[in-house]
Design a protein around this motif. Structure first.
Motif, PDB file in Angstrom:
ATOM      1  N   LYS A   1       0.786  -3.105  -5.222  1.00 15.05           N
ATOM      2  CA  LYS A   1       1.338  -2.021  -4.409  1.00 15.05           C
ATOM      3  C   LYS A   1       1.254  -2.356  -2.921  1.00 15.05           C
ATOM      4  O   LYS A   1       2.214  -2.152  -2.162  1.00 15.05           O
ATOM      5  N   GLN A   2       0.118  -2.894  -2.498  1.00 17.19           N
ATOM      6  CA  GLN A   2      -0.076  -3.246  -1.087  1.00 17.19           C
ATOM      7  C   GLN A   2       0.873  -4.345  -0.647  1.00 17.19           C
ATOM      8  O   GLN A   2       1.468  -4.277   0.438  1.00 17.19           O
ATOM      9  N   ILE A   3       1.040  -5.362  -1.477  1.00 19.90           N
ATOM     10  CA  ILE A   3       1.880  -6.488  -1.080  1.00 19.90           C
ATOM     11  C   ILE A   3       3.365  -6.109  -1.087  1.00 19.90           C
ATOM     12  O   ILE A   3       4.149  -6.595  -0.266  1.00 19.90           O
ATOM     13  N   MET A   4       3.758  -5.205  -1.971  1.00 17.80           N
ATOM     14  CA  MET A   4       5.145  -4.751  -1.979  1.00 17.80           C
ATOM     15  C   MET A   4       5.437  -3.853  -0.784  1.00 17.80           C
ATOM     16  O   MET A   4       6.533  -3.880  -0.216  1.00 17.80           O
TER      17      MET A   4
ATOM     18  N   ALA B   1       3.629 -14.351   8.740  1.00 18.95           N
ATOM     19  CA  ALA B   1       2.395 -15.007   8.277  1.00 18.95           C
ATOM     20  C   ALA B   1       1.657 -14.171   7.244  1.00 18.95           C
ATOM     21  O   ALA B   1       1.106 -14.702   6.275  1.00 18.95           O
ATOM     22  N   ASP B   2       1.649 -12.851   7.453  1.00 18.79           N
ATOM     23  CA  ASP B   2       0.917 -11.972   6.538  1.00 18.79           C
ATOM     24  C   ASP B   2       1.574 -11.930   5.163  1.00 18.79           C
ATOM     25  O   ASP B   2       0.897 -12.002   4.135  1.00 18.79           O
ATOM     26  N   ILE B   3       2.895 -11.856   5.126  1.00 19.61           N
ATOM     27  CA  ILE B   3       3.616 -11.826   3.849  1.00 19.61           C
ATOM     28  C   ILE B   3       3.397 -13.128   3.084  1.00 19.61           C
ATOM     29  O   ILE B   3       3.080 -13.116   1.883  1.00 19.61           O
ATOM     30  N   PHE B   4       3.571 -14.244   3.758  1.00 19.74           N
ATOM     31  CA  PHE B   4       3.400 -15.541   3.102  1.00 19.74           C
ATOM     32  C   PHE B   4       1.971 -15.704   2.596  1.00 19.74           C
ATOM     33  O   PHE B   4       1.746 -16.168   1.480  1.00 19.74           O
ATOM     34  N   ARG B   5       0.998 -15.325   3.429  1.00 24.15           N
ATOM     35  CA  ARG B   5      -0.421 -15.471   3.040  1.00 24.15           C
ATOM     36  C   ARG B   5      -0.731 -14.672   1.781  1.00 24.15           C
ATOM     37  O   ARG B   5      -1.346 -15.192   0.844  1.00 24.15           O
ATOM     38  N   GLU B   6      -0.315 -13.409   1.756  1.00 26.74           N
ATOM     39  CA  GLU B   6      -0.667 -12.539   0.635  1.00 26.74           C
ATOM     40  C   GLU B   6       0.040 -12.945  -0.652  1.00 26.74           C
ATOM     41  O   GLU B   6      -0.559 -12.904  -1.733  1.00 26.74           O
TER      42      GLU B   6
END
Length: 331
Positions: A306-309, A284-289
């Motif tokens: 950087k944070q999302i990678m 859920a966190d990956i998809f949301r971001e």
């Protein structure tokens, strides 16, 4: 006017102009003399007057503001004291500026050491505070059933997954086909298992859910007391939905360990339920971001990128191992 660094989401020059106009408006409305204004975001502003300090929070509609005022008041009356109340200093009329309704809240002086999920003490204390919140809201959730939405996690996550998949052509510039395929596979497996075991989400006792148990919504005050703040995303549903989101937030600090998560008493029974275990696999966190990054077009923001990678690639193999363990448990 003291100005803090603003989010890069906004145009800096435009923000300066906006806050100068807002300050002028607030000075015309407050009977107390404003001595300092500190914007945190465009809709969250600290105001210091000669008599005290207040947090101003903006809402798109007066209805949403009144709901937040009523909810925090009910929380306090029912015994949950570890949050703010909306207050009403002497002002000439309700605060409405350039399409935004502003509510005025008590200012909680923050502790010098910010709350973080990296600390075992904080993780435990946050869970205990969330449990207290659920216990109190379960006593009055029936009063809010017509005012706030019902938490529908399967439908919400299915829509989030569809948006992520629709962005696949853009995502391929940043993430390999193999990793994308793996993550979409996790989501399908998770939703299928949740759907087949959805009784957990229908038959558990309901309470009012916080809906956004990120670290920044746990605020330790100057005296060391932990507070729960920001109720913009409240909904009606079983407490397990907040615990699920909390688990998703703390698992990176637990090195994606099922065993370490199981040591928290709040998860002891939940981890025996298939619906909850399946849900832990949903990214859920990956998809949301990624959905947010693409929607806002903020690829050039180095810090966000950087944070999302790190979330997507840096934790990929730890998360994969964790999900493989979940598949063994559910078989």
């Amino acid at each position: 006017m003291k100005m803090k660094a603003m989010s890069m989401t906004f145009n800096q020059k435009g923000d300066d102009d906006y806050f100068i106009r807002l300050l002028s408006y607030l000075r015309s409305q407050f009977r107390e003399t404003i001595v300092e204004m500190v914007p945190y975001r465009k809709s969250v502003i600290l105001i210091r007057t000669e008599k005290g300090s207040y947090m101003l929070k903006g809402f798109h509609t007066n209805k949403r503001l009144r709901l937040q005022e009523a909810f925090t008041s009910t929380l306090r009356k029912e015994g949950f004291l570890k949050t703010y109340l909306f207050v009403h200093p002497e002002i000439k009329e309700p605060l409405f500026f350039e399409g935004t309704y502003f509510g005025c809240m008590e200012y909680i002086t923050p502790n010098k050491i910010p709350f973080s999920f990296q600390s075992q003490k904080n993780r435990q204390e946050g869970l205990e505070l969330l449990e207290q919140f659920h216990q109190v809201t379960s006593s009055f959730e029936s009063r809010y059933r017509t005012l706030i939405p019902k938490g529908a996690i399967i439908e919400k996550w299915r829509d989030r997954g569809k948006t992520f998949t629709s962005n696949i052509s853009t995502l391929k510039y940043f993430i390999s086909d193999k990793i994308l395929e793996e993550m979409i596979g996790w989501a399908k497996w998770s939703l299928s298992g949740m759907d087949n075991n959805r009784s957990l989400y229908l038959n558990e006792p309901f309470c009012i859910l916080h809906g956004d148990v990120a670290h920044h919504n746990f605020l330790r005050d100057a005296n060391g007391v932990l507070n729960l703040i920001d109720f913009d995303l409240i909904s009606i549903g079983p407490a397990c939905l907040d615990y699920l989101q909390y688990a998703n937030r703390i698992l990176p600090s637990l090195d994606w360990s099922f065993e370490r998560l199981a040591r928290y008493s709040q998860y002891e029974e939940l981890l025996k339920k298939k619906a909850f275990v399946y849900a832990l696999a949903y990214p859920a966190d990956i998809f949301r971001e990624w959905n947010r990054l693409i929607r806002e077009g903020s690829y050039r923001d180095h810090q966000k990128y950087k944070q999302i990678m790190e979330l997507t690639i840096g934790q990929f193999y730890s998360r994969k191992k964790f999900i493989e363990g979940l598949k063994v448990i559910t078989n």
